[in-house]
Design a protein around this motif. Structure first.
Motif, short mmCIF file in Angstrom:
data_model
loop_
_atom_site.label_atom_id
_atom_site.label_comp_id
_atom_site.label_asym_id
_atom_site.label_seq_id
_atom_site.Cartn_x
_atom_site.Cartn_y
_atom_site.Cartn_z
N UNK A 95 0.84 -1.20 0.00
CA UNK A 95 0.00 0.00 0.00
C UNK A 95 0.88 1.24 0.00
N UNK A 96 0.84 1.94 -1.12
CA UNK A 96 1.69 3.13 -1.31
C UNK A 96 0.90 4.37 -0.90
N UNK A 97 1.52 5.22 -0.11
CA UNK A 97 0.93 6.55 0.16
C UNK A 97 1.96 7.59 -0.27
N UNK A 98 1.57 8.48 -1.15
CA UNK A 98 2.48 9.54 -1.57
C UNK A 98 1.91 10.86 -1.07
N UNK A 99 2.80 11.63 -0.45
CA UNK A 99 2.36 12.86 0.20
C UNK A 99 2.27 14.02 -0.78
N UNK A 100 1.15 14.75 -0.66
CA UNK A 100 0.97 15.95 -1.47
C UNK A 100 0.79 17.16 -0.54
N UNK A 101 1.26 17.00 0.69
CA UNK A 101 1.22 18.13 1.63
C UNK A 101 2.19 19.21 1.17
N UNK A 102 2.16 20.37 1.80
CA UNK A 102 2.90 21.53 1.30
C UNK A 102 4.39 21.26 1.10
N UNK A 103 5.05 20.70 2.13
CA UNK A 103 6.50 20.49 2.04
C UNK A 103 6.84 19.56 0.88
N UNK A 104 6.06 18.52 0.71
CA UNK A 104 6.32 17.56 -0.37
C UNK A 104 5.92 18.14 -1.72
N UNK A 105 4.85 18.89 -1.73
CA UNK A 105 4.36 19.50 -2.98
C UNK A 105 5.43 20.42 -3.57
N UNK A 106 6.00 21.28 -2.71
CA UNK A 106 6.99 22.25 -3.24
C UNK A 106 8.29 21.53 -3.66
N UNK A 148 -2.55 5.69 -2.55
CA UNK A 148 -3.33 6.78 -1.96
C UNK A 148 -2.47 8.03 -2.00
N UNK A 149 -3.05 9.13 -2.43
CA UNK A 149 -2.36 10.42 -2.33
C UNK A 149 -2.87 11.07 -1.05
N UNK A 150 -1.96 11.45 -0.18
CA UNK A 150 -2.36 11.90 1.16
C UNK A 150 -1.77 13.28 1.48
N UNK A 151 -2.27 13.86 2.56
CA UNK A 151 -1.78 15.17 3.02
C UNK A 151 -0.91 14.97 4.24
N UNK A 152 0.37 15.14 4.11
CA UNK A 152 1.35 15.08 5.19
C UNK A 152 1.43 13.72 5.88
N UNK A 153 2.58 13.10 5.72
CA UNK A 153 2.84 11.80 6.36
C UNK A 153 3.62 11.99 7.65
N UNK A 154 3.81 13.25 8.05
CA UNK A 154 4.50 13.52 9.32
C UNK A 154 6.01 13.36 9.22
N UNK A 155 6.56 13.42 8.02
CA UNK A 155 8.01 13.30 7.86
C UNK A 155 8.48 14.40 6.90
N UNK A 156 8.02 15.62 7.15
CA UNK A 156 8.25 16.74 6.21
C UNK A 156 9.74 16.99 5.97
#
Ligand code: FES
Length: 172
Positions: free
Chosen positions: A90-101, A131-139
């Motif tokens: 199960x892959x989760x890729x972060x699209x939260x701000x830090x990862x997005x930029x 799953x594309x997620x918001x912040x995995x807590x490892x910014x």
């Protein structure tokens, strides 16, 4: 950081539905509080099967005397619940701000393209779900993806695919 877990999710045709239905009836009969009944039963079925198929949602709705729409709205609110079997990995890729930029969108697009996979889907061979997620807590490691909860950071699209190939080939 959690360790890699390999979940074996049974396909619908491999499930003994008579046994599963008996268990669901038992879960419902054991529910202590009516107000928590739905969440409790959904959790148990999710643990039992790894997902909550439509036919099971209908059965739960009937037994608990709820509108079927109530089940789907609760399931869409809690991301833990899934109506489809998830992949072995199960892959989760972060699209939260830090990862997005730092370019996570390129990683998402690459993974979608290579594995013909959209967020929320599972590959036909059952190996990966995404799953594309918001912040995995490892910014600090952005951009980040997790595979069965194990974090992989400082990625770029090619690096992400190389890691996923290792999982696929049983090297991770
Ligand atoms: S924004 Fe991606 S891990 Fe926090």
């Amino acid at each position: 950081m959690s360790t890699t877990k390999e979940k074996q999710i049974k396909k619908s045709e491999d499930i003994d539905w008579i046994e599963v239905n008996k268990k669901i009836d038992k879960y419902i009969s054991e529910v202590e509080s009516e107000s928590d009944a739905l969440i409790e039963v959904l959790h148990k079925v999710q643990s039992l099967l790894g997902y909550i198929p439509k036919r099971t949602q209908k059965r739960i709705a009937k037994e608990l005397e709820l509108a079927p729409g109530k089940i789907s709205s609760v399931m869409s609110f809690y991301s833990h619940f899934s109506a489809k079997p998830k992949g072995k990995y199960q892959i989760a890729i972060c699209k939260g701000t830090a990862c997005y930029v730092k370019g996570s969108v390129d990683i998402i697009e690459k993974v979608e393209e290579v594995y013909d996979l959209n967020s929320g889907d599972t590959t036909d061979d059952g190996i990966f779900s995404l799953e594309v997620v918001r912040c995995l807590g490892a910014c600090g490691l952005a951009p980040v993806m997790t595979v069965n909860g194990k974090a992989h950071g400082l990625l770029n699209p090619d690096k992400a695919v190389k890691i996923l190939e290792k999982y696929k080939n049983g090297e991770m």
